[in-house]
Design a protein around this motif. Structure first.
Motif, PDB file in Angstrom:
ATOM      1  N   SER A   1      -0.564  -5.439  -3.458  1.00 20.94           N
ATOM      2  CA  SER A   1      -0.481  -6.619  -2.603  1.00 20.94           C
ATOM      3  C   SER A   1      -1.265  -6.380  -1.321  1.00 20.94           C
TER       4      SER A   1
ATOM      5  N   TYR B   1      -3.739 -14.238  -4.032  1.00 22.99           N
ATOM      6  CA  TYR B   1      -3.326 -12.843  -3.905  1.00 22.99           C
ATOM      7  C   TYR B   1      -1.814 -12.720  -3.724  1.00 22.99           C
TER       8      TYR B   1
ATOM      9  N   TYR C   1       1.244 -10.937  -1.569  1.00 22.25           N
ATOM     10  CA  TYR C   1       1.405 -10.496  -0.182  1.00 22.25           C
ATOM     11  C   TYR C   1       2.793  -9.900   0.047  1.00 22.25           C
TER      12      TYR C   1
ATOM     13  N   GLU D   1     -11.392  -5.732  -3.033  1.00 23.03           N
ATOM     14  CA  GLU D   1     -10.927  -6.983  -3.627  1.00 23.03           C
ATOM     15  C   GLU D   1     -10.489  -6.812  -5.073  1.00 23.03           C
TER      16      GLU D   1
ATOM     17  N   LEU E   1      -6.880  -5.675  -5.762  1.00 25.33           N
ATOM     18  CA  LEU E   1      -5.763  -6.504  -5.351  1.00 25.33           C
ATOM     19  C   LEU E   1      -5.204  -7.321  -6.510  1.00 25.33           C
ATOM     20  N   ARG E   2      -3.901  -7.477  -6.483  1.00 22.50           N
ATOM     21  CA  ARG E   2      -3.238  -8.251  -7.525  1.00 22.50           C
ATOM     22  C   ARG E   2      -3.345  -9.748  -7.233  1.00 22.50           C
ATOM     23  N   HIS E   3      -3.675 -10.515  -8.259  1.00 24.96           N
ATOM     24  CA  HIS E   3      -3.805 -11.959  -8.142  1.00 24.96           C
ATOM     25  C   HIS E   3      -2.615 -12.625  -8.834  1.00 24.96           C
TER      26      HIS E   3
END
Length: 276
Positions: A5, A29, A31, A234, A237-239
């Motif tokens: 995150s 994303y 968070y 980028e 990062l988890r989407h």
């Protein structure tokens, strides 16, 4: 907690105004928002204390799998960011990044002033650090930066008294003190992420022709640009579009007050850093 995150850190609630602006720009994303409410406010603490507290929380977010952390706190950005970036990340976390809110604001401040006279409202700690003067003048030496600390605004906001009649005195007196320091100020930066909540009061007393500048949209655009320029970050990062809220304080209090900053209801859980 969701691995990979984006971490968003603030000493308390103010960073939620930045988070609120980030979501529409980067909704895909995951968070984790971390509020260190048990040790807030940071504004009057020493450099050493703010650095220690901020590092505690950044390392906690790293331990949850965050590879990128935003210090959505002007005091932490002023007093701790550089040391973390220069002394901690290269040695302990070479693959991770920590970004602040001061540099992105300084980079675009010239777009909001024609007189080259800019006012800054901030906490005592941010004003004393002179971080905005330093960063703005590195990029735009022709801009005069005039500062005013506003120590009563955060307590008013966190007690939900900022829009009541009793707040008018402290809005007027800090505005008058700032404008008395220089002529032709045409832009005032709200250099505390709490202060957007007091904008309605400020606008009631602000002379015509002076713009108020909040940081949320600026930081959101800067983060969007940063991720486009750093695919190595980028792609990690988890989407998932998930939002997790944690606090070192009382979750019920955080949920109630935090909703004022975030603009919608939130549900947080209590956590503890090693130093707490």
């Amino acid at each position: 907690m969701r691995k990979n995150s984006i971490g968003i850190f603030d000493s308390g609630y103010g960073g939620l105004t930045v988070f609120k602006s980030i979501i529409p720009e980067l909704p895909a994303y995951d968070y984790i928002y971390f509020g260190d409410n048990a040790r807030a406010p940071y504004g009057d603490h020493s450099y050493e204390t703010v650095y220690r507290y901020t590092l505690d929380c950044v390392e906690w977010l790293f331990a949850q799998g965050c590879s990128l952390v935003i210090l959505a706190c002007n005091t932490a950005s002023a007093k701790a960011l550089r040391s973390i970036q220069q002394n901690i990340l290269p040695k302990k976390y070479p693959g991770k990044r920590v970004l602040g809110v001061i540099r992105p604001t300084a980079e675009v401040i010239n777009q909001y002033t024609t007189s080259n006279k800019v006012g800054v409202f901030g906490t005592r700690g941010t004003v004393k650090s002179a971080s905005y003067q330093i960063e703005i003048n590195k990029l735009y030496p022709e801009i005069e930066v005039v500062q005013q600390s506003c120590p009563m605004w955060v307590p008013l906001i966190e007690n939900n008294e900022h829009l009541n009649a009793g707040a008018d005195y402290f809005v007027k007196i800090y505005l008058e003190r700032l404008l008395a320091k220089a002529e032709n100020i045409d832009c005032i930066l709200l250099a505390c992420t709490h202060y957007p909540l007091i904008v309605p009061k400020l606008e009631a007393y602000l002379p015509e022709g002076i713009k108020l500048l909040s940081q949320g949209d600026i930081v959101a655009q800067s983060l969007k640009d940063y991720l486009s320029r750093h695919p190595e970050i980028e792609t990690e990062l988890r989407h998932g579009g998930g939002q997790t809220f944690v606090t070192t304080g009382d979750p019920e209090v955080f949920n109630t007050l935090g909703s004022l900053f975030f603009g919608s209801s939130i549900k947080s859980t209590a956590v503890s850093c090693p130093a707490l």
